[in-house]
Scaffold this active site. Sequence first.
Site, PDB file in Angstrom:
ATOM      1  N   ASP A 108      46.066  30.925  33.020  1.00  0.00           N
ATOM      2  CA  ASP A 108      46.172  32.332  33.410  1.00  0.00           C
ATOM      3  C   ASP A 108      47.622  32.805  33.367  1.00  0.00           C
ATOM      4  OD1 ASP A 108      46.841  30.732  35.603  1.00  0.00           O
ATOM      5  OD2 ASP A 108      45.653  31.850  37.071  1.00  0.00           O
ATOM      6  N   ASP A 111      54.393  30.223  35.402  1.00  0.00           N
ATOM      7  CA  ASP A 111      55.438  30.731  36.302  1.00  0.00           C
ATOM      8  C   ASP A 111      56.628  29.763  36.280  1.00  0.00           C
ATOM      9  OD1 ASP A 111      56.788  32.040  38.352  1.00  0.00           O
ATOM     10  OD2 ASP A 111      55.453  31.363  39.939  1.00  0.00           O
ATOM     11  N   PHE A 160      54.205  39.338  41.818  1.00  0.00           N
ATOM     12  CA  PHE A 160      52.979  38.579  42.081  1.00  0.00           C
ATOM     13  C   PHE A 160      51.801  39.428  41.643  1.00  0.00           C
ATOM     14  CE2 PHE A 160      49.529  36.467  44.169  1.00  0.00           C
ATOM     15  CZ  PHE A 160      49.844  35.138  43.932  1.00  0.00           C
ATOM     16  N   ASP A 167      44.360  35.136  41.384  1.00  0.00           N
ATOM     17  CA  ASP A 167      43.981  35.407  42.771  1.00  0.00           C
ATOM     18  C   ASP A 167      45.183  35.444  43.703  1.00  0.00           C
ATOM     19  OD1 ASP A 167      44.534  32.565  42.656  1.00  0.00           O
ATOM     20  OD2 ASP A 167      43.629  32.445  44.647  1.00  0.00           O
ATOM     21  N   ARG A 173      39.939  37.855  41.910  1.00  0.00           N
ATOM     22  CA  ARG A 173      39.831  37.244  40.579  1.00  0.00           C
ATOM     23  C   ARG A 173      39.021  38.091  39.597  1.00  0.00           C
ATOM     24  NH1 ARG A 173      41.869  31.983  40.583  1.00  0.00           N
ATOM     25  NH2 ARG A 173      41.521  30.760  42.456  1.00  0.00           N
TER      26      ARG A 173
HETATM   27  P1  IMP Z   1      53.584  27.091  37.625  1.00  0.00           P
HETATM   28  O1  IMP Z   1      53.878  27.636  36.243  1.00  0.00           O
HETATM   29  O2  IMP Z   1      53.487  25.601  37.655  1.00  0.00           O
HETATM   30  O3  IMP Z   1      54.537  27.625  38.651  1.00  0.00           O
HETATM   31  O4  IMP Z   1      52.164  27.520  38.099  1.00  0.00           O
HETATM   32  C1  IMP Z   1      51.427  28.514  37.577  1.00  0.00           C
HETATM   33  C2  IMP Z   1      50.229  28.712  38.489  1.00  0.00           C
HETATM   34  O5  IMP Z   1      50.645  29.359  39.688  1.00  0.00           O
HETATM   35  C3  IMP Z   1      49.243  29.623  37.844  1.00  0.00           C
HETATM   36  O6  IMP Z   1      48.262  28.895  37.158  1.00  0.00           O
HETATM   37  C4  IMP Z   1      48.675  30.353  39.025  1.00  0.00           C
HETATM   38  O7  IMP Z   1      47.592  29.624  39.580  1.00  0.00           O
HETATM   39  C5  IMP Z   1      49.791  30.399  40.030  1.00  0.00           C
HETATM   40  N1  IMP Z   1      50.554  31.681  39.952  1.00  0.00           N
HETATM   41  C6  IMP Z   1      51.839  31.848  39.596  1.00  0.00           C
HETATM   42  N2  IMP Z   1      52.188  33.135  39.636  1.00  0.00           N
HETATM   43  C7  IMP Z   1      51.093  33.815  40.029  1.00  0.00           C
HETATM   44  C8  IMP Z   1      50.814  35.217  40.231  1.00  0.00           C
HETATM   45  O8  IMP Z   1      51.656  36.112  40.064  1.00  0.00           O
HETATM   46  N3  IMP Z   1      49.543  35.499  40.630  1.00  0.00           N
HETATM   47  C9  IMP Z   1      48.573  34.568  40.806  1.00  0.00           C
HETATM   48  N4  IMP Z   1      48.785  33.265  40.606  1.00  0.00           N
HETATM   49  C10 IMP Z   1      50.041  32.885  40.222  1.00  0.00           C
HETATM   50 MG    MG Z   2      46.364  28.343  37.625  1.00  0.00          MG
END
Ligand code: IMP
Ligand code: MG
Length: 183
Positions: A108, A111, A160, A167, A173
């Site tokens: 999805d 980040d 966010f 979610d 969602r």
């Molecule tokens: P990262 O890239 O390891 O930090 O993690 C990404 C995950 O964090 C995504 O798959 C989402 O589940 C969650 N996430 C990060 N930013 C957001 C956001 O803005 N909204 C909702 N979920 C987010």
């Molecule tokens: Mg995720």
Amino acid sequence: MVDDTMKVLFSAEEIEQRLNVLAEEITKIYSTDIDKNDEKYQKPIALCILKGAAFFFVDLLRKIDIDFEVEFMKVSSYGCSKESSGEVEIKQDVNIDFAGRDILLVEDIVDSGHCMSFLLEELKKRGAKSIHIAALVDKYERRESHVHVDFAGFRLEKGFIVGCGMDFAEKYRALPDIYEIIT
Ligand code: IMP
Ligand code: MG
């Protein structure tokens, strides 16, 4: 469900248009590998990272003109929460062998990049032949692990967001638009 702390960032129409473009790009990339005379040809695998990517996954795959095998995996939201710790754990695994397979990882939102870089390493360890990443949103300001998103629906600096599979505490969602939560 929607309240005044939420602002539409990308509408369902914009998302649909972006998915058409992504699907065309993905179809092109994976078509080059298809050799019907090669009896060793194996379908590429579209790997959905649960739960957030589920909505994007279905919408995207319906538009791609390639017959992907579909698989699902869940990684801990512990390492992928608002404040990522960098520790990622597999919560639900596939029961197929990735060795020699072409994989399209579908997420999805990327980040910090910890989840995707963990999965890239894991799939390489299991012998994947090629790995591409498709993410609905590439949110880059907080990137800590270098991850290249091959097919990004939208690029976003920060914020966010919810909807279209994403979610906040298991809410929002199923919203068809993507909203930013203004705090
Ligand atoms: P990262 O890239 O390891 O930090 O993690 C990404 C995950 O964090 C995504 O798959 C989402 O589940 C969650 N996430 C990060 N930013 C957001 C956001 O803005 N909204 C909702 N979920 C987010
Ligand atoms: Mg995720």
